[in-house]
Write a protein that holds these residues in place. Structure first.
Motif, short mmCIF file in Angstrom:
data_model
loop_
_atom_site.label_atom_id
_atom_site.label_comp_id
_atom_site.label_asym_id
_atom_site.label_seq_id
_atom_site.Cartn_x
_atom_site.Cartn_y
_atom_site.Cartn_z
N CYS A 84 0.83 -1.21 0.00
CA CYS A 84 0.00 0.00 0.00
C CYS A 84 0.86 1.25 0.00
CB CYS A 84 -0.94 0.03 1.21
SG CYS A 84 -0.08 0.21 2.79
N GLU A 100 0.72 5.41 1.64
CA GLU A 100 0.05 6.21 2.67
C GLU A 100 0.30 7.69 2.45
OE1 GLU A 100 1.46 4.78 6.42
OE2 GLU A 100 0.40 2.89 6.25
N THR A 151 -8.47 6.11 -6.95
CA THR A 151 -8.09 5.77 -5.59
C THR A 151 -7.79 7.04 -4.80
OG1 THR A 151 -7.07 3.74 -6.44
CG2 THR A 151 -6.41 4.41 -4.26
N ASN A 169 -4.41 6.95 -0.10
CA ASN A 169 -3.93 5.73 0.55
C ASN A 169 -4.20 4.51 -0.32
OD1 ASN A 169 -3.12 7.11 2.98
ND2 ASN A 169 -5.28 7.23 3.51
N ASN A 191 -4.32 0.95 -1.99
CA ASN A 191 -4.11 -0.42 -1.54
C ASN A 191 -3.77 -1.26 -2.77
OD1 ASN A 191 -4.19 -3.00 -0.57
ND2 ASN A 191 -6.20 -2.83 0.38
N GLU A 230 -3.23 -4.40 -2.64
CA GLU A 230 -3.83 -5.72 -2.40
C GLU A 230 -2.83 -6.86 -2.42
OE1 GLU A 230 -6.93 -5.78 -5.36
OE2 GLU A 230 -7.97 -4.11 -4.41
#
Length: 149
Positions: A26, A28, A68, A71, A73, A75
């Motif tokens: 991920c 941030e 998105t 943050n 993701n 996966e």
């Protein structure tokens, strides 16, 4: 360094063919360059490059994640490089002409693709030489995400 030793005496510390596996987890608090506040909308992906300064560098891309927030993701997407001959990726010099001492580098870039062209939001580079020297079968290394600039 270990890379120099491996280069000068391959009988002592052999370079091993193998597979480099990278798990994309991920991001941030990702922002556009000039953005200081507000919501961020991204179409992020990750580009991995082995031996970025060599003419025959190898690249892999993660999937793009449309629309998105700051943050993203990824996966736990897995990207794999099969390295048959590590010597093909050893650096004599980097892109600035500085000695690479036989190091093998991995560049990680966080990309955004708002239209047709990728924008680099951040990047980090690390040595992977220690992961392919010796006879060990499994080794793990983490790239500190705070080093992405």
């Amino acid at each position: 360094s270990a890379a120099s030793l491996a280069r000068s005496n391959s009988n002592e510390i052999p370079l091993q063919p193998g597979r480099l596996v990278v798990k994309c987890i991920c991001g941030e608090n990702i922002r556009h360059k000039e953005q200081t506040e507000g919501k961020t909308r991204l179409t992020p992906s990750i580009r991995l490059t082995i031996a970025p300064s060599k003419a025959h560098s190898t690249q892999l891309y993660s999937m793009e994640h449309a629309d998105t927030t700051e943050n993203p993701n990824f996966e736990d997407e897995i990207l794999r490089f099969d390295i048959q001959d590590p010597k093909d990726f050893m650096m004599d010099t980097d892109e600035n002409g500085i000695s690479g001492n036989g190091d093998i580098r991995l560049r990680v870039e966080l990309l955004n693709k708002p239209q047709l062209k990728y924008q680099i939001l951040g990047k980090a580079e690390t040595s992977i030489t220690n992961l392919i020297i010796g006879t060990h079968s499994t080794s793990k290394s983490t790239i500190n995400t705070t080093s992405i600039v």
